[in-house]
Design a protein around this motif. Structure first.
Motif, PDB file in Angstrom:
ATOM      1  N   GLN A 154       0.814  -1.218   0.000  1.00 40.98           N
ATOM      2  CA  GLN A 154       0.000   0.000   0.000  1.00 40.98           C
ATOM      3  C   GLN A 154       0.846   1.266   0.000  1.00 40.98           C
ATOM      4  N   GLY A 155       2.166   1.125  -0.001  1.00 35.65           N
ATOM      5  CA  GLY A 155       3.040   2.296   0.051  1.00 35.65           C
ATOM      6  C   GLY A 155       3.772   2.568  -1.243  1.00 35.65           C
ATOM      7  N   GLN A 156       3.235   2.034  -2.352  1.00 35.63           N
ATOM      8  CA  GLN A 156       3.964   2.144  -3.614  1.00 35.63           C
ATOM      9  C   GLN A 156       3.557   3.357  -4.440  1.00 35.63           C
ATOM     10  N   ARG A 167      13.683   5.218  -7.591  1.00 34.73           N
ATOM     11  CA  ARG A 167      12.608   4.225  -7.492  1.00 34.73           C
ATOM     12  C   ARG A 167      11.537   4.451  -8.555  1.00 34.73           C
ATOM     13  N   TRP A 168      11.839   5.233  -9.588  1.00 36.96           N
ATOM     14  CA  TRP A 168      10.820   5.598 -10.572  1.00 36.96           C
ATOM     15  C   TRP A 168      10.129   4.382 -11.171  1.00 36.96           C
ATOM     16  N   ALA A 169      10.836   3.253 -11.279  1.00 34.90           N
ATOM     17  CA  ALA A 169      10.243   2.063 -11.890  1.00 34.90           C
ATOM     18  C   ALA A 169       9.075   1.516 -11.077  1.00 34.90           C
ATOM     19  N   GLN A 170       8.996   1.880  -9.790  1.00 36.38           N
ATOM     20  CA  GLN A 170       7.870   1.450  -8.958  1.00 36.38           C
ATOM     21  C   GLN A 170       6.555   2.104  -9.382  1.00 36.38           C
ATOM     22  N   PHE A 171       6.649   3.216 -10.134  1.00 38.77           N
ATOM     23  CA  PHE A 171       5.469   4.053 -10.337  1.00 38.77           C
ATOM     24  C   PHE A 171       4.925   4.026 -11.764  1.00 38.77           C
ATOM     25  N   VAL A 172       5.485   3.190 -12.641  1.00 37.78           N
ATOM     26  CA  VAL A 172       5.094   3.260 -14.051  1.00 37.78           C
ATOM     27  C   VAL A 172       4.049   2.206 -14.420  1.00 37.78           C
ATOM     28  N   GLY A 173       3.583   1.436 -13.439  1.00 39.16           N
ATOM     29  CA  GLY A 173       2.497   0.510 -13.689  1.00 39.16           C
ATOM     30  C   GLY A 173       2.889  -0.832 -14.270  1.00 39.16           C
ATOM     31  N   ASP A 174       4.183  -1.130 -14.307  1.00 39.15           N
ATOM     32  CA  ASP A 174       4.639  -2.422 -14.817  1.00 39.15           C
ATOM     33  C   ASP A 174       4.855  -3.364 -13.638  1.00 39.15           C
ATOM     34  N   PRO A 175       4.024  -4.408 -13.504  1.00 43.27           N
ATOM     35  CA  PRO A 175       4.168  -5.298 -12.343  1.00 43.27           C
ATOM     36  C   PRO A 175       5.501  -6.024 -12.295  1.00 43.27           C
ATOM     37  N   ASP A 176       6.158  -6.201 -13.445  1.00 39.95           N
ATOM     38  CA  ASP A 176       7.453  -6.881 -13.450  1.00 39.95           C
ATOM     39  C   ASP A 176       8.561  -6.020 -12.848  1.00 39.95           C
ATOM     40  N   GLY A 204       9.607   2.413  -0.262  1.00 39.61           N
ATOM     41  CA  GLY A 204       8.632   2.290  -1.350  1.00 39.61           C
ATOM     42  C   GLY A 204       9.189   2.809  -2.651  1.00 39.61           C
ATOM     43  N   GLY A 205       8.451   3.652  -3.272  1.00 36.65           N
ATOM     44  CA  GLY A 205       7.411   4.551  -2.814  1.00 36.65           C
ATOM     45  C   GLY A 205       7.762   5.263  -1.517  1.00 36.65           C
ATOM     46  N   ASP A 206       6.697   5.526  -0.786  1.00 34.54           N
ATOM     47  CA  ASP A 206       6.814   6.252   0.467  1.00 34.54           C
ATOM     48  C   ASP A 206       5.898   5.599   1.481  1.00 34.54           C
ATOM     49  N   ALA A 207       6.483   5.057   2.544  1.00 34.91           N
ATOM     50  CA  ALA A 207       5.685   4.368   3.553  1.00 34.91           C
ATOM     51  C   ALA A 207       4.659   5.294   4.185  1.00 34.91           C
ATOM     52  N   MET A 208       4.931   6.604   4.214  1.00 33.49           N
ATOM     53  CA  MET A 208       4.021   7.532   4.868  1.00 33.49           C
ATOM     54  C   MET A 208       2.849   7.924   3.991  1.00 33.49           C
TER      55      MET A 208
END
Length: 445
Positions: A154-156, A167-176, A204-208
């Motif tokens: 939930q912190g992504q 961490r930009w790759a966490q935010f582009v919608g690619d589950p891989d 994360g992301g950001d845990a907060m």
């Protein structure tokens, strides 16, 4: 401990502005505000199809000086710039947007560019993922014996994305490309099975970005583990949404959770990400810092050195002085990681050390807790200690702050001086055929 200091009246809490996010669909209206011409706005939209964009009303209204756009540092921190990516890529995607090509075609073009940007530096997907029980532990990274990183599902996301975020790759919608976990029992069992682990970092992301009930679900099961000395929370929230700890509906509950962590005998390390002095100016930030510190948590500050934003020793001196005055602990100056638009933001290592040293020598000993410039590279965290001449040869002096092989921690090693080098991989060993870490056997988990 009690939350009596700097209490927030219920009237202020009920009338305070609510969080409002802006995403790529709002880019055109926001860049019109900046007075940018249509072709430049199109190019910015093209970059935002590759790199994620998200900001919020606090950043837009309180931190950005719109009269100074596009040179304003906070604007550059959160808004894509047309020259962050190769011109041919921007032109191609811009053309697709102009002629309203099918979404699948645009996304395919964007994904081809992303794959050239090293979306997971330092072998994150291959080297750091531990195995336990039936296989890999989702959402967990274990690079150094004593520290586990955990990416709550939930912190992504973040209150706003930094344009340089590694961490930009966490935010582009690619589950891989995403790291995420939500099995707190598995996390707890893993820690018990690895007694050398003394610290857990929620990131994360950001845990907060999580509300108090969700964060509590991850944190509370760890509080009775004797082996744990510290729980860390990596976050940009103090800079981008300090209301989280002052006027948000669950602000008091979140701070009570912090108190509970401290009361359990753990060091709660709030790892705050500040990149520019302006992020420290609003009174809301000062109130949030006071409230967090009143819980017994320790706020440590860190940020990367970013070209065109904070590549000036006066900027870092100002940040470290202000942070120390506010009761925070300067912790790290990082080197921009080898991912995303690194070529746009990177500062050469030799210049990075000069900037660090010029700022460091002008602050008191209380602020000299800071370390850097530091690279979070594949073998470990490498600190650039300086440039010296030895045996008639100009060399970099480096050491590991952390290393996969702990026998190499804090032992100096040398690299040939290269004024253009921006990352460990750019360096060549001095006085030896190989760097000491090149013979490292990566530990299994």
């Amino acid at each position: 401990m009690t939350l009596v200091n700097d209490a927030v009246p219920s009237t202020e809490r009920s009338t305070g502005r609510k969080f409002r996010a802006f995403t790529a669909k709002h880019l055109d209206e926001l860049t019109v505000r900046a007075g940018l011409p249509p072709e430049q706005r199109l190019a910015i939209r093209a970059v935002a199809t590759v790199l994620p964009f998200r900001t919020n009303s606090y950043v837009v209204e309180e931190l950005i000086d719109w009269s100074a756009v596009p040179d304003d540092p906070i604007y550059r921190l959160v808004f894509p710039q047309e020259d962050m990516l190769p011109a041919d890529d921007v032109a191609h995607i811009g053309d697709l947007l102009r002629r309203q090509a099918p979404r699948q075609e645009i996304e395919a073009a964007a994904n081809r560019v992303r794959m050239r940007l090293n979306p997971h530096p330092a072998g994150q997907l291959e080297l750091n993922v531990p195995s336990f029980g039936d296989g890999a532990v989702p959402g967990m990274q274990h690079k150094y014996d004593e520290t586990v990183l955990y990416f709550p599902k939930q912190g992504q996301t973040c209150h706003a994305y930094c344009t340089y975020c590694f961490r930009w790759a966490q935010f582009v919608g690619d589950p891989d490309l995403k790291l995420a976990g939500d099995d707190t029992t598995q996390l707890r069992d893993y820690l018990i099975a690895h007694p050398k682990v003394t610290s857990v970092l929620f990131t994360g992301g950001d845990a907060m970005i999580m509300g108090e009930p969700v964060l509590r679900r991850y944190v509370e099961p760890l509080l009775d583990l004797e082996q744990l000395e510290s729980i860390r929370i990596g976050t940009k929230s103090l800079a981008y949404w300090p209301q989280k700890f002052v006027t948000d509906p669950d602000a008091d509950a979140m701070l009570r959770l912090f108190e509970q962590v401290v009361a359990a005998g753990k060091n709660l390390a709030f790892m705050a990400h500040f990149t520019h002095p302006r992020e420290l100016e609003p009174e809301m930030v000062h109130r949030a810092v006071r409230r967090i510190r009143d819980t017994g948590a320790v706020i440590r500050t860190q940020a990367p050195l970013i070209r065109s934003i904070n590549d000036d020793p006066a900027v870092w001196e100002s940040m470290w002085r202000t942070q120390t005055r506010m009761g925070m602990v300067p912790y790290y100056m990082f080197v921009e990681r080898d991912t995303g638009p690194q070529d746009y933001f990177a500062v050469p290592l030799a210049q990075a050390h000069e900037i660090f040293s010029d700022a460091y020598r002008n602050v008191s000993g209380l602020a000299r807790t800071v370390r850097g410039p530091s690279m979070s590279a594949t073998p470990g965290k490498v600190c650039v200690d300086g440039v010296v001449e030895l045996g008639g040869e100009k060399v970099f002096v480096l050491h590991f702050i952390q290393c996969r092989d702990d026998a190499l921690v804090n032992k100096p090693f040398f690299a040939k001086y290269d004024p253009a080098a921006v990352w460990l991989d750019d360096l060549k060993p001095a006085f030896a055929d190989r760097f000491p870490f090149e013979d490292m056997v990566l530990p299994s988990r």
